[in-house]
Design a protein around this motif. Structure first.
Motif, mmCIF file in Angstrom:
data_model
loop_
_atom_site.group_PDB
_atom_site.id
_atom_site.type_symbol
_atom_site.label_atom_id
_atom_site.label_comp_id
_atom_site.label_asym_id
_atom_site.label_seq_id
_atom_site.Cartn_x
_atom_site.Cartn_y
_atom_site.Cartn_z
ATOM 1 N N ALA A 1 -13.759 7.421 58.791
ATOM 2 C CA ALA A 1 -12.637 7.597 57.867
ATOM 3 C C ALA A 1 -12.460 6.355 56.996
ATOM 4 O O ALA A 1 -12.235 6.467 55.781
ATOM 5 C CB ALA A 1 -11.359 7.893 58.653
ATOM 6 N N HIS A 2 -12.571 5.175 57.576
ATOM 7 C CA HIS A 2 -12.427 3.944 56.803
ATOM 8 C C HIS A 2 -13.568 3.787 55.787
ATOM 9 O O HIS A 2 -13.335 3.388 54.634
ATOM 10 C CB HIS A 2 -12.384 2.736 57.741
ATOM 11 C CG HIS A 2 -11.037 2.511 58.354
ATOM 12 N ND1 HIS A 2 -10.663 3.084 59.551
ATOM 13 C CD2 HIS A 2 -9.960 1.796 57.929
ATOM 14 C CE1 HIS A 2 -9.424 2.718 59.851
ATOM 15 N NE2 HIS A 2 -8.974 1.937 58.876
ATOM 16 N N ALA A 3 -14.806 4.098 56.203
ATOM 17 C CA ALA A 3 -15.940 3.985 55.281
ATOM 18 C C ALA A 3 -15.803 4.972 54.130
ATOM 19 O O ALA A 3 -16.092 4.647 52.968
ATOM 20 C CB ALA A 3 -17.251 4.230 56.039
ATOM 21 N N ALA A 4 -15.356 6.190 54.427
ATOM 22 C CA ALA A 4 -15.192 7.209 53.384
ATOM 23 C C ALA A 4 -14.060 6.828 52.433
ATOM 24 O O ALA A 4 -14.170 7.014 51.215
ATOM 25 C CB ALA A 4 -14.907 8.570 54.024
ATOM 26 N N TRP A 5 -12.971 6.309 52.971
ATOM 27 C CA TRP A 5 -11.842 5.924 52.130
ATOM 28 C C TRP A 5 -12.243 4.800 51.171
ATOM 29 O O TRP A 5 -11.835 4.797 50.007
ATOM 30 C CB TRP A 5 -10.666 5.497 52.998
ATOM 31 C CG TRP A 5 -9.403 5.277 52.226
ATOM 32 C CD1 TRP A 5 -8.873 4.088 51.806
ATOM 33 C CD2 TRP A 5 -8.503 6.295 51.777
ATOM 34 N NE1 TRP A 5 -7.710 4.291 51.118
ATOM 35 C CE2 TRP A 5 -7.445 5.631 51.084
ATOM 36 C CE3 TRP A 5 -8.464 7.687 51.884
ATOM 37 C CZ2 TRP A 5 -6.384 6.331 50.504
ATOM 38 C CZ3 TRP A 5 -7.402 8.370 51.310
ATOM 39 C CH2 TRP A 5 -6.388 7.701 50.628
ATOM 40 N N GLU A 6 -13.050 3.869 51.660
ATOM 41 C CA GLU A 6 -13.510 2.772 50.807
ATOM 42 C C GLU A 6 -14.340 3.312 49.642
ATOM 43 O O GLU A 6 -14.182 2.873 48.491
ATOM 44 C CB GLU A 6 -14.330 1.789 51.642
ATOM 45 C CG GLU A 6 -14.830 0.584 50.855
ATOM 46 C CD GLU A 6 -15.623 -0.388 51.714
ATOM 47 O OE1 GLU A 6 -16.209 -1.330 51.150
ATOM 48 O OE2 GLU A 6 -15.674 -0.205 52.951
ATOM 49 N N PHE A 7 -15.220 4.260 49.914
ATOM 50 C CA PHE A 7 -16.037 4.828 48.837
ATOM 51 C C PHE A 7 -15.175 5.660 47.885
ATOM 52 O O PHE A 7 -15.368 5.640 46.666
ATOM 53 C CB PHE A 7 -17.170 5.670 49.419
ATOM 54 C CG PHE A 7 -18.105 6.229 48.373
ATOM 55 C CD1 PHE A 7 -18.643 5.412 47.395
ATOM 56 C CD2 PHE A 7 -18.421 7.578 48.353
ATOM 57 C CE1 PHE A 7 -19.498 5.924 46.418
ATOM 58 C CE2 PHE A 7 -19.270 8.093 47.389
ATOM 59 C CZ PHE A 7 -19.803 7.257 46.415
ATOM 60 N N PHE A 8 -14.210 6.389 48.430
ATOM 61 C CA PHE A 8 -13.279 7.148 47.594
ATOM 62 C C PHE A 8 -12.554 6.222 46.624
ATOM 63 O O PHE A 8 -12.408 6.534 45.432
ATOM 64 C CB PHE A 8 -12.282 7.885 48.500
ATOM 65 C CG PHE A 8 -11.036 8.353 47.804
ATOM 66 C CD1 PHE A 8 -11.084 9.298 46.788
ATOM 67 C CD2 PHE A 8 -9.791 7.839 48.172
ATOM 68 C CE1 PHE A 8 -9.928 9.728 46.152
ATOM 69 C CE2 PHE A 8 -8.629 8.269 47.537
ATOM 70 C CZ PHE A 8 -8.701 9.204 46.526
ATOM 71 N N GLN A 9 -12.122 5.075 47.101
ATOM 72 C CA GLN A 9 -11.445 4.119 46.234
ATOM 73 C C GLN A 9 -12.383 3.589 45.151
ATOM 74 O O GLN A 9 -11.967 3.365 44.011
ATOM 75 C CB GLN A 9 -10.884 2.968 47.067
ATOM 76 C CG GLN A 9 -9.702 3.372 47.942
ATOM 77 C CD GLN A 9 -9.182 2.226 48.770
ATOM 78 O OE1 GLN A 9 -9.956 1.499 49.398
ATOM 79 N NE2 GLN A 9 -7.872 2.043 48.774
ATOM 80 N N THR A 10 -13.657 3.412 45.502
ATOM 81 C CA THR A 10 -14.642 2.976 44.509
ATOM 82 C C THR A 10 -14.763 3.999 43.386
ATOM 83 O O THR A 10 -14.818 3.646 42.195
ATOM 84 C CB THR A 10 -16.020 2.773 45.174
ATOM 85 O OG1 THR A 10 -15.916 1.743 46.156
ATOM 86 C CG2 THR A 10 -17.086 2.390 44.152
ATOM 87 N N VAL A 11 -14.808 5.283 43.759
ATOM 88 C CA VAL A 11 -14.918 6.352 42.763
ATOM 89 C C VAL A 11 -13.659 6.402 41.903
ATOM 90 O O VAL A 11 -13.729 6.553 40.674
ATOM 91 C CB VAL A 11 -15.168 7.708 43.456
ATOM 92 C CG1 VAL A 11 -15.134 8.847 42.450
ATOM 93 C CG2 VAL A 11 -16.507 7.685 44.184
ATOM 94 N N GLU A 12 -12.506 6.266 42.520
ATOM 95 C CA GLU A 12 -11.256 6.303 41.758
ATOM 96 C C GLU A 12 -11.174 5.128 40.784
ATOM 97 O O GLU A 12 -10.721 5.277 39.645
ATOM 98 C CB GLU A 12 -10.061 6.293 42.717
ATOM 99 C CG GLU A 12 -9.827 7.627 43.420
ATOM 100 C CD GLU A 12 -9.445 8.732 42.450
ATOM 101 O OE1 GLU A 12 -8.314 8.736 41.954
ATOM 102 O OE2 GLU A 12 -10.309 9.589 42.164
ATOM 103 N N LYS A 13 -11.620 3.959 41.209
ATOM 104 C CA LYS A 13 -11.598 2.791 40.331
ATOM 105 C C LYS A 13 -12.550 2.980 39.143
ATOM 106 O O LYS A 13 -12.353 2.383 38.079
ATOM 107 C CB LYS A 13 -11.979 1.544 41.109
ATOM 108 C CG LYS A 13 -10.905 1.075 42.077
ATOM 109 C CD LYS A 13 -11.378 -0.111 42.902
ATOM 110 C CE LYS A 13 -10.324 -0.530 43.928
ATOM 111 N NZ LYS A 13 -10.810 -1.639 44.788
ATOM 112 N N ALA A 14 -13.588 3.810 39.343
ATOM 113 C CA ALA A 14 -14.546 4.076 38.268
ATOM 114 C C ALA A 14 -14.035 5.141 37.299
ATOM 115 O O ALA A 14 -14.741 5.524 36.369
ATOM 116 C CB ALA A 14 -15.883 4.510 38.858
#
Length: 618
Positions: free
Chosen positions: A395-408
């Motif tokens: 869950a933590h790894a997925a949330w980090e990638f989700f935030q990367t996509v949102e920042k993009a």
């Protein structure tokens, strides 16, 4: 017989509790016997396994000092299930996929499935399946108030949705009695094809169907990212970014936030890595609940999940093994709490599945539900130290990638900028190395291949949608080698052949001869060896009788290599061998051989090179 009194005392009460450090010391002793001098945490690390997404599977898990609250089924954060009753009441929804362009044949398959254990239908409609106008004929005889229908319509989602809704009206199915997923997924379609669709049109469709309480207009399909080589965390992160994009579009179209959450269904891949699949589905619900909480509607965050057995893990060679893979994947999906589960037929990658394959796929769920009673307990993996920690870390790894996509800029921007494609390609490249070195084995393909198997032939299926992210398969590199071997077989009547020169007694050569045999068969190359073993005096005659195509492999112990490798290699070359390999560590008997094959070598590179030298066309 003496009956012990039930005094409430533990039988182990007088024994002191073992500690983690004591267990580590026992592990140290075992590793020391295998030549590894490690202690403490290093001993535990030696038995750990690296996963994708920076995760590690430890050899032992114990009760953590602190753990996130997983709650109860039907309540936020929904880790333990989106519904209070889970699947305990009636099992999960057994959803059968039907792909085909002929409405009559699709209808025959649908009726057969529904009469034999399937509880809902998943229909390919549009460019990769039925024409929307054929939906009525395809669903003739189907009780639409009893059998839910899920559409996979691609760009034609509006036409397909209206055709289904018209069918409900024609058959007097009340809105509250209709259960359906209309499958609008503009961003998923863009990921598949590179064709951008207007989110506003999908949102408008959802606004039209908002009065239908059990009809979900949009699907967040994570399969395009899984099939492009994405990891579990990447699949989750991109599904969250897609879901958030749809929430924005739906609320802009006038739906309330709570109603917008109710319009989405999520689709995830279930693989034969059972614990990772269980953790992925549990983590997905937790993450979506976090988004619902951030939107101010925590009660609306019960993610509706459709799990599909992974197309990436399916093989074209020895496809019967796929039945075992999909059984494990189906079990993991059920244990993980998926609301609906689709088991793809074992011959899925060969064309249109036949009746036998479809029967096996639907019966997989039936056996797990009716004979294994897998759904009797909600979240049976819950409380497992390993599953809980893996769920949390994923869950933590997925949330980090989700935030990367949102920042993009969000999912659409990330797709169009190449961020998604580049990230998934890097993940697949790393995994491809594991496949090439056989550190990730593929049974029946890279391990224990069956060269004499008869090919399984199926009628061609509709061409899949392409143009966007690639579709990868675990067997693709080996499949290319086997295809070269097939062409050679058709042209010459025989497969390429390599001679295994087994030296000394069976105890000395069996392990390495078995390794080399599996390795070369993975590339479609037939291994031949003397029934017993060869010596410097018999090697030339044995090689000549083998019919080998210029390749020979020495197989024995290091001690016998030192004694015989040079003489045997010389005899093999005198008989026509152009390349002499040695099964073992590089550097052993270096003066005698040309190349080495060993655990961890790049099998794809070796086999491709061997086929090139044999003159087998690529």
């Amino acid at each position: 017989m003496t009956v012990l009194p039930d005094d409430g005392l533990s039988l182990a009460a007088e024994f002191p509790d073992a500690t983690h450090e004591q267990w580590q010391r026992l592990v140290e002793g075992v590793l020391r016997k295998s030549g590894k001098e490690v202690s403490g945490e290093a001993a535990e690390d030696a038995l750990s396994t690296k996963l994708e997404d920076g995760l590690t599977t430890r050899p032992l898990y114990s009760a953590p000092e602190t753990a996130p609250d997983t709650g109860f089924p039907g309540f936020a954060p929904f880790v333990r299930g989106g519904r209070a009753e889970g699947s305990a009441a009636s099992g999960w929804d057994v959803r059968q996929r039907i792909a085909g362009t002929d409405p009559v044949r699709v209808n025959d398959a649908a009726l057969a499935d529904l009469e034999n254990g399937t509880t809902s239908l998943w229909l390919a409609v549009g460019d990769a399946g039925l024409p929307a106008e054929g939906l009525g004929r395809a669903l003739e005889g189907v009780y639409l108030d009893l059998a839910p229908v899920s559409l996979d319509p691609g760009a034609q989602y509006a036409e397909a949705a209206r055709a289904l809704l018209a069918l409900y009206a024609e058959r007097a199915v009340a809105p509250e009695a209709a259960h359906a997923s209309l499958g609008a997924d503009p961003l998923g379609h863009e990921a598949r094809t590179g064709e951008a669709l207007d989110l506003a049109e999908a949102a408008a469709l959802a606004a039209e169907t908002a009065a239908w309480p059990h009809v979900r207009a949009l699907t967040v399909d994570a399969l395009p990212y899984h099939e492009a080589g994405g990891s579990a965390a990447e699949e989750l992160g991109l599904s969250l970014a897609t879901g958030v994009a749809y929430l924005r579009a739906l609320t802009e179209a006038g739906l309330t936030t709570e109603a917008a959450f109710g319009e989405l269904e999520f689709r995830y891949a279930a693989t034969a890595d059972q614990f990772l699949t269980i953790a992925k589905l549990r983590a997905a619900r937790r993450l979506w609940a976090r988004i619902a909480e951030a939107c101010g509607t925590p009660g609306a965050g019960a993610q509706r999940q459709h799990a599909v057995t992974s197309p990436v893990m399916m093989t074209r060679r020895d496809p019967w093994v796929n039945m075992l893979r999909t059984t494990v994947a189906c079990m993991a999906a059920g244990v993980g709490g998926a609301d609906a589960v689709t088991v793809l037929p074992f011959d899925q990658e060969l064309g249109l599945p036949d009746a036998f394959a479809r029967r096996i796929s639907r019966n997989t769920s039936t056996i797990l539900l009716e004979e294994s009673h897998l759904a009797r307990v909600i979240d049976p993996a819950g409380g497992s130290y390993y599953v809980e920690q893996l769920t949390d870390e994923l869950a933590h790894a997925a949330w980090e990638f989700f935030q990367t996509v949102e920042k993009a800029g969000g999912q659409a921007a990330a797709l169009r900028s190449g961020l998604v494609a580049e990230r998934l390609a890097a993940t697949w490249a790393a995994r491809s190395k594991k496949l090439a070195t056989r550190r990730e084995p593929v049974t029946g393909v890279s391990e224990f291949p069956h060269l004499s198997e008869k090919p399984v032939v199926r009628e061609p299926a509709p061409a899949p949608l392409t143009g966007g992210l690639p579709r990868v398969r675990r067997d693709e590199a080996y499949e290319a080698l086997r295809a070269r071997s097939d062409v050679h077989l058709a042209a010459t009547g025989a497969r390429p052949t390599v001679f295994l020169a087994a030296l000394g007694p069976a105890a000395a050569h069996t392990a390495r001869a078995t390794f080399a045999s599996n390795l070369f068969q993975a590339g479609g190359i037939t291994p031949v060896h003397d029934p017993v073993s060869v010596t410097p005096e018999t090697a030339a005659a044995a090689y000549a009788a083998s019919g080998a195509d210029g390749m020979a492999v020495l197989c024995s112990s290091d001690a016998l290599y030192e004694e015989q490798a040079e003489a045997v290699a010389a005899a093999l070359r005198s008989a026509g061998a152009t390349t002499v390999f040695l099964a073992g560590r590089p550097g052993t008997a270096a003066a005698a051989v040309d190349e080495y094959v060993f655990a961890g070598c790049d099998a794809i590179a070796v086999l491709s090179s061997v086929l090139d030298r044999m003159g087998v066309a690529s």
